[in-house]
Design a protein around this motif. Structure first.
Motif, PDB file in Angstrom:
ATOM      1  N   ARG A 106      36.402 -24.443 -29.720  1.00  8.50           N
ATOM      2  CA  ARG A 106      35.143 -23.841 -30.153  1.00  8.50           C
ATOM      3  C   ARG A 106      33.933 -24.699 -29.780  1.00  8.50           C
ATOM      4  O   ARG A 106      32.896 -24.190 -29.351  1.00  8.50           O
ATOM      5  CB  ARG A 106      35.206 -23.640 -31.667  1.00  8.50           C
ATOM      6  N   GLY A 109      32.798 -24.203 -26.184  1.00 14.03           N
ATOM      7  CA  GLY A 109      32.121 -22.929 -26.000  1.00 14.03           C
ATOM      8  C   GLY A 109      30.705 -22.951 -26.538  1.00 14.03           C
ATOM      9  O   GLY A 109      29.774 -22.427 -25.917  1.00 14.03           O
ATOM     10  N   TYR A 163      28.110 -17.428 -34.963  1.00 14.82           N
ATOM     11  CA  TYR A 163      29.485 -17.093 -34.597  1.00 14.82           C
ATOM     12  C   TYR A 163      30.447 -17.071 -35.780  1.00 14.82           C
ATOM     13  O   TYR A 163      31.484 -16.416 -35.722  1.00 14.82           O
ATOM     14  CB  TYR A 163      30.002 -18.063 -33.535  1.00 14.82           C
ATOM     15  N   LEU A 199      33.065 -13.756 -27.615  1.00  8.83           N
ATOM     16  CA  LEU A 199      33.821 -14.948 -27.992  1.00  8.83           C
ATOM     17  C   LEU A 199      34.134 -14.931 -29.482  1.00  8.83           C
ATOM     18  O   LEU A 199      33.318 -14.475 -30.286  1.00  8.83           O
ATOM     19  CB  LEU A 199      33.005 -16.205 -27.652  1.00  8.83           C
ATOM     20  N   PRO A 200      35.325 -15.454 -29.857  1.00 13.04           N
ATOM     21  CA  PRO A 200      36.375 -16.019 -29.009  1.00 13.04           C
ATOM     22  C   PRO A 200      37.362 -14.946 -28.554  1.00 13.04           C
ATOM     23  O   PRO A 200      37.406 -13.848 -29.102  1.00 13.04           O
ATOM     24  CB  PRO A 200      37.060 -17.009 -29.946  1.00 13.04           C
ATOM     25  N   ARG A 216      43.563 -18.800 -29.735  1.00 20.37           N
ATOM     26  CA  ARG A 216      42.277 -18.305 -29.251  1.00 20.37           C
ATOM     27  C   ARG A 216      41.710 -19.246 -28.204  1.00 20.37           C
ATOM     28  O   ARG A 216      42.098 -20.402 -28.109  1.00 20.37           O
ATOM     29  CB  ARG A 216      41.271 -18.175 -30.403  1.00 20.37           C
ATOM     30  N   TRP A 218      37.690 -20.150 -26.564  1.00 18.64           N
ATOM     31  CA  TRP A 218      36.243 -19.935 -26.532  1.00 18.64           C
ATOM     32  C   TRP A 218      35.725 -20.095 -25.106  1.00 18.64           C
ATOM     33  O   TRP A 218      34.590 -20.512 -24.886  1.00 18.64           O
ATOM     34  CB  TRP A 218      35.550 -20.913 -27.472  1.00 18.64           C
TER      35      TRP A 218
END
Length: 271
Positions: A106, A109, A163, A199-200, A216, A218
């Motif tokens: 994360r 990203g 997010y 995303l994600p 996951r 990102w």
């Protein structure tokens, strides 16, 4: 090898020895597969909310090895439209490379998305107005505070809130991508994220119950590669584009106004 290709491969976590072969790490995806091992790519996009859409984009290998034929069937409230176009094999390779690289955490990203925020564009899409509660919080004051919130660690904090905490109604996208190989298992990624670039990405099908252990990524390059495979005018491509930043701008505007009113407004009575 040209320096540009070396930079791209390094960015995706590959070594320069890899050219048309997808780089990978143990457990990160399917076995290494050359682009000519890809049989097809299918991108399904569904949307409901203020409108509705159902899109299916299938990319099949053409007669040669350097292109895929994309057949797009788009169904909206206005009707159904089917179109075809030729897509260079390199575009498919970009998606394979991005997915074969290690999944992005994360933090990575967020760093990339922070570099892509355009303050002037954000201010244009979410133009501030003067506070009704605190006269000193003029539109210009709030605008300046928005600029401050779009710098460095302050922007990353805003993206983190966007997010992880922000949700809105009447906007329900879903995308599922299947890459089919000649002699390797299919690879599936999916997302129902409302946020920028969707995303994600879930590595596999969306689970019935979302849990923290769901794999996951990102990866911004995955979103970029998918967008380049789609018709530019499709709703799927627009969803993956960065013009879909209105809600992030609204959040930053709200945070700027709240900070201004807290600082310049009348002191709150002690409880």
């Amino acid at each position: 090898m040209p320096i540009f290709q070396r930079v791209v491969l390094r960015f995706l976590g590959c070594t320069p020895a890899v050219l048309l072969v997808a780089c990978t790490v143990p457990g990160s995806g399917p076995p290494p597969a050359a682009i000519d091992n890809v049989r097809s790519v299918e991108i399904q996009y569904q949307y409901s909310g203020w409108s509705r859409a159902d899109e299916v984009h299938r990319l099949q290998r053409s007669g040669g090895q350097r292109a895929f034929t994309r057949t797009s069937k788009v169904e909206t409230a206005e009707g159904v439209e089917t179109t075809q176009a030729t897509v260079p094999a390199q575009r498919v390779g970009e998606l394979v490379w991005a997915l074969s690289a290690p999944p992005w955490p994360r933090e990575r990203g967020m760093q990339v998305m922070a570099r892509r925020v355009r303050p002037l564009g954000m201010l244009e899409s979410a133009a501030p107005s003067a506070s009704r509660n605190v006269p000193a919080c003029t539109a210009e004051n709030i605008r300046n505070r928005m600029f401050d919130l779009m710098k460095g660690s302050a922007l990353r904090a805003q993206l983190d809130t966007y997010y992880t905490q922000m949700e809105w109604t009447d906007d329900y996208p879903m995308m599922r991508v299947v890459i089919r190989f000649r002699d390797a298992p299919d690879q599936v990624i999916s997302s129902r994220s409302q946020k920028l670039q969707m995303l994600p990405w879930t590595l596999g099908d969306l689970p019935e119950v979302d849990v923290p252990s769901t794999p996951r990524s990102w990866s911004v390059p995955v979103s970029d590669a998918l967008r380049r495979l789609l018709p530019p005018a499709s709703l799927a491509a627009k969803r993956l584009g960065e013009e879909n930043a209105l809600m992030l701008g609204e959040q930053i505007k709200y945070a700027a106004q709240q900070a201004c009113e807290s600082e310049l407004g009348p002191p709150r009575a002690a409880s």
